[in-house]
Design an enzyme around this catalytic site. Structure first.
Site, short mmCIF file in Angstrom:
data_model
loop_
_atom_site.label_atom_id
_atom_site.label_comp_id
_atom_site.label_asym_id
_atom_site.label_seq_id
_atom_site.Cartn_x
_atom_site.Cartn_y
_atom_site.Cartn_z
N CYS A 27 0.84 -1.20 0.00
CA CYS A 27 0.00 0.00 0.00
C CYS A 27 0.87 1.25 0.00
CB CYS A 27 -0.92 0.01 1.22
SG CYS A 27 0.02 0.01 2.76
N CYS A 30 3.45 1.72 2.70
CA CYS A 30 4.72 1.00 2.47
C CYS A 30 5.67 1.88 1.67
CB CYS A 30 4.47 -0.31 1.72
SG CYS A 30 3.40 -1.45 2.59
N CYS A 94 45.96 -18.38 -14.99
CA CYS A 94 46.54 -18.66 -13.68
C CYS A 94 45.65 -18.10 -12.58
CB CYS A 94 47.94 -18.07 -13.55
SG CYS A 94 47.97 -16.29 -13.70
N CYS A 97 44.71 -14.42 -12.59
CA CYS A 97 43.61 -14.04 -13.48
C CYS A 97 42.28 -14.18 -12.74
CB CYS A 97 43.59 -14.94 -14.71
SG CYS A 97 45.15 -14.98 -15.61
N ASP A 517 18.01 -39.66 11.36
CA ASP A 517 16.57 -39.79 11.54
C ASP A 517 16.25 -41.28 11.40
OD1 ASP A 517 13.74 -39.15 11.49
OD2 ASP A 517 13.87 -39.69 9.36
N ASP A 716 15.07 -37.73 5.67
CA ASP A 716 14.36 -37.87 4.39
C ASP A 716 13.02 -37.16 4.35
OD1 ASP A 716 13.08 -39.63 6.18
OD2 ASP A 716 12.27 -40.75 4.49
N ASP A 720 12.18 -33.21 8.45
CA ASP A 720 13.63 -33.24 8.64
C ASP A 720 14.30 -31.99 8.07
OD1 ASP A 720 13.57 -35.73 9.85
OD2 ASP A 720 13.72 -36.79 7.93
#
Length: 854
Positions: A27, A30, A94, A97, A517, A716, A720
């Site tokens: 709005c 903001c 190298c 660079c 787990d 998994d 988790d």
């Protein structure tokens, strides 16, 4: 670029303007809040925020600092989106660079981080979205003296990069051949005369010294400004920019030897008496040997990216799809989601999908590392790039292009290969100053020899100075870390281990504890109903029918086990009303007019029911490693139930392997303490966090970590994800949810716990390989630069020839690459066949996580 510099007329300071995208504004208030926050930033003259375009136009006095503006916006409660741009960078030779390109990119306002990888020849730039354009990034790279190239689609970019590397290797071979042919006569004329008296007499008698020098001059000129011109084209501009690189050192060394020889040939009187010698052979041999090193290096670099090539090669080119009722073969890019694709025996599966008809065994080893083909029938998911074995089937396409599993794997491996480890930070700091330091050392060497060296001092000074310039090799330092990461992560992908972040390679090596787990990680995650003991006044089938009817509304695997058991007994489930799930306690509903509740003992206590009548049964189940669940019907305790989840066959061997690596193993589970302890004792697990609710895994991890060990977590499930993100290293089982995989640092594609010790062993091997490379690169320079400067001359008269210096420099990079390529032969300590010989499933039935998720 969004930043537009403007001159402020008569003002001595310049006025610049830039814009930023903003997220979260809803709005006009903001807008005002963001504007006030921006105008409070030092140097900001005006800030105009547009709610419709969600952008802020900011005018500042002096050099714009978008990061200050971003901080002000974030402190005001809004966000500035970020973006990632990748560019291929050509002509880097190298580590200097790398640092130079990174600095040039980081100087662009709006760039948050720039990472350049010498081995992959790519730059990864994290920047504010919309504040930096690709053109800005390309211009900065060009200004630094290198050639940027935009990357297209993954496959196309890979093919393009491979073609460019092949072309570069061919050009280097051609240059090396020409240089070798021209160098050989120069070397024979000069060095042959020094080493073989007869050769010297023959040259003096036929050509004479002056003609020999003329001939050497012609041949050396052809070498330096023919095949060797590539060094001048890159090295001279770098010198003029004040940013010398490896090419600059070669140019200075060869030009000094060549220039001195030209003066000795045509103006010997300009040199001190006794110093008019030629060094054409040194200049041409340096060029030839360094070309040899670059050729070997280019070939080895290509082999480091073979893992990506193999993954790209898994993709099928065509697919047989159904069009207007007919089966037609089309190019892969013409396949769309929803198409029906037909697969015959032996064919490669072109894209991801779900089997709709037929059945077969599919070889998924190239994706998961598992060698045993997997049975697939209707409803099963198939992955593009895997190979159909003996059956024929059709499947519906679910994912295409960059969304397929194979494309995501390629992307993850490329990202991991392009990342930098913390160990690289020291290397970067050293190499930024390395070339200027070498040039200063060469100049000092020349001056010292000229002032205090024995006669002919000028000759000694020239030889020592050129040798120092040539022997220094920052390219070995630059390749030491990224080549090992490339080969290591590529080998990991072949074993079904995806390092989503390269940093995990280093972090995983340092962990002292693996927290696991239980459900889906230690166990198969497919529980089975093993016990149902009805209370007096209730019958088995009656209780099962009511409990299964309630659980049919739940999506939990435990519920599926109970419903499956009811189905096997032919029980018809009644309709359910008022289903309610209380996370961590249990579920309840009304079935055929009766109130049914199922859950852990704490749920029964919460309902005001006494479970003491089942104490002995519950104790027996606990001793068997099972968590008792309870069913209440119409407010009366009706039964105690046990659902068990078989331990994966590979779990004991994996835990044994983790112990062998010197790691502690912990288990995090929602089961009660007695049950969890029974399972831990059965599997040899060192520490247990029991009775953990789904949101308590992070706290459990912190408790483990408080003991001083770095902790890796393996899980998994969706619940988790916070623990995977919180752990020092998160490893997701590949058969788990997308959320868990997104939160993890490492993904085990096989869904097998054996991947954990394999990943740790590979991490240790890769970091060890990197340290070997770094030791070699630094020790090489630390030892040979003083020798090249003549430090041994006062001791035993040793003064290194520039020719040997060139050979040593070329071999240093080849050594580093060769050492990194050894990782391709890494053998996983836990092969898949170690699954054999494990105990029978019946002995390893352990409890489900129903106790804490119901």
């Amino acid at each position: 670029m969004a930043s537009v510099p403007q001159q402020a007329g008569p003002s001595v300071s310049s006025i610049n303007r830039f814009s930023l995208p903003i997220e979260g504004m809803t709005c006009a208030s903001c807008v005002g809040r963001v504007e006030r926050a921006l105008e409070a930033v030092p140097g900001v003259l005006t800030a105009a925020v547009n709610l419709a375009t969600e952008r802020a136009d900011i005018t500042v006095a002096g050099v714009p600092d978008p990061q200050l503006a971003v901080q002000a916006i974030e402190q005001a409660g809004y966000a500035v989106p970020e973006a990632i741009t990748e560019l291929a960078i050509e002509d880097m030779t190298c580590a200097s660079c790398v640092g130079r390109v990174e600095k040039a990119l980081a100087r662009i306002p709006g760039v948050l981080e720039a990472t350049v990888n010498l081995a992959t020849e790519r730059a990864r730039i994290r920047h504010l979205d919309g504040a930096v354009s690709v053109g800005d990034l390309e211009a900065a790279v060009v200004q630094a003296g290198y050639k940027p190239r935009r990357l297209g689609a993954a496959t196309a970019a890979g093919d393009q990069g491979a073609e460019r590397r092949d072309s570069e290797t061919r050009a280097l071979r051609r240059s090396l051949l020409i240089a070798s042919v021209l160098t050989l006569p120069v070397f024979i004329l000069e060095m042959g005369s020094h080493l073989i008296p007869a050769m010297h007499h023959w040259v003096m008698g036929t050509l004479g010294e002056q003609r020999s020098w003329y001939l050497q001059l012609v041949l050396a000129t052809l070498v330096l400004f023919g095949p060797g011109l590539r060094f001048f084209r890159k090295g001279v501009p770098a010198l003029l920019r004040g940013a010398p690189d490896m090419n600059s050192l070669v140019v200075l060394g060869t030009a000094a030897a060549y220039g001195f020889s030209v003066v000795a040939t045509f103006f010997p009187e300009a040199l001190p008496p006794g110093t008019a010698n030629v060094y054409f052979e040194a200049s041409v041999v340096i060029v030839t040997l360094i070309l040899l090193g670059r050729t070997l290096e280019a070939g080895a670099k290509g082999r480091t990216s073979q893992a990506i090539k193999r993954l790209v090669g898994l993709q099928a080119k065509t697919a047989r799809v159904e069009r207007n009722g007919q089966s037609v073969e089309v190019a892969l890019d013409e396949v769309v989601a929803g198409d029906i694709v037909f697969v015959r025996p032996g064919e490669k599966i072109p894209v991801d999908g779900e089997v709709v008809e037929g059945a077969s065994y599919i070889d998924e080893s190239m994706i998961t590392g598992e060698p045993v083909p997997v049975s697939k029938g209707p409803g099963a998911a198939v992955v593009g790039g895997t190979i159909n074995k003996n059956g024929a089937f059709s499947f519906r396409v679910t994912r295409i292009g960059g969304d397929t599993v194979l494309a995501q794997i390629i992307r993850l491996v490329e990202e991991a290969q392009g990342s930098k480890l913390p160990i690289q930070a020291l290397v970067d700091r050293v190499t930024m100053w390395f070339v200027p330091a070498v040039m200063a050392a060469a100049a000092s060497t020349f001056a010292i020899w000229l002032s205090v060296g024995p006669p002919p001092a000028l000759t000694f000074a020239l030889v020592a100075g050129v040798t120092v310039l040539i022997i220094a090799c920052p390219c070995a330092m630059g390749l030491a870390t990224p080549t090992s990461i490339m080969v290591g992560t590529g080998r990991a992908a072949e074993l079904g281990i995806l390092f989503r972040k390269g940093e995990a390679l280093q972090a995983l090596r340092d962990v002292g504890m693996i927290a696991l787990d239980k459900t889906g990680t230690l166990t198969k995650g497919r529980p089975e109903l093993t016990d149902l003991v009805p209370a007096d006044g209730f019958e088995y089938d009656q209780v099962l029918a009511l409990v299964a009817a309630v659980e049919a509304r739940s999506e939990h695997p435990v519920a599926e086990a109970i419903v499956a058991e009811a189905g096997q007994r032919g029980i018809t489930l009644a309709p359910v009303e008022g289903f309610d799930a209380t996370p961590g306690f249990g579920v309840s509903a009304r079935v055929a007019g009766r109130t049914v509740a199922v859950g852990a003992n704490r749920y029964m206590t919460r309902l005001g029911l006494d479970v003491s009548g089942f104490v002995q049964t519950a104790q027996r189940l606990g001793e068997q490693g099972k968590s008792p669940l309870y069913a209440a019907i119409d407010g009366r305790l009706a039964a105690v139930i046990a659902v068990a989840d078989p331990i994966k066959e590979s779990t004991p061997a994996a835990i044994e392997a983790l112990h062998a690596l010197g790691l502690k193993v912990a288990m995090i589970t929602g089961d009660n303490v007695a049950t969890a302890t029974a399972i831990a004792r059965q599997l040899g697990i060192d520490e247990v966090a029991a009775d953990v609710l789904p949101d308590g895994k992070v706290a459990a991890l912190k408790r483990f970590r408080a003991k001083g060990a770095r902790v890796a977590f393996v899980g998994d499930g969706i619940n988790d994800a916070p623990a995977l993100a919180e752990a020092d290293v998160g490893l997701a089982i590949g058969t788990g949810t997308d959320v868990a995989i997104e939160a993890a640092d490492v993904v085990l594609m096989s869904g097998d716990l054996l991947g954990v010790p394999n990943a740790i062993a590979l991490s240790q091997a890769t970091i060890r390989n990197i340290k070997q490379n770094l030791f070699w690169a630094f020790a090489y320079n630390a030892v040979l630069i003083p020798v090249a400067a003549g430090a041994l001359y006062p001791v035993n008269g040793t003064l290194l020839s520039p020719v040997f210096a060139a050979g040593a420099m070329a071999l240093s990079s080849v050594f580093v690459l060769g050492n990194a390529l050894r990782l391709k032969r890494f053998q996983a300590p836990m092969a898949a066949d170690t699954q054999a010989g494990t105990q029978p499933n019946a002995e390893r039935m352990v409890t489900s996580r129903m106790a804490h998720e119901h």
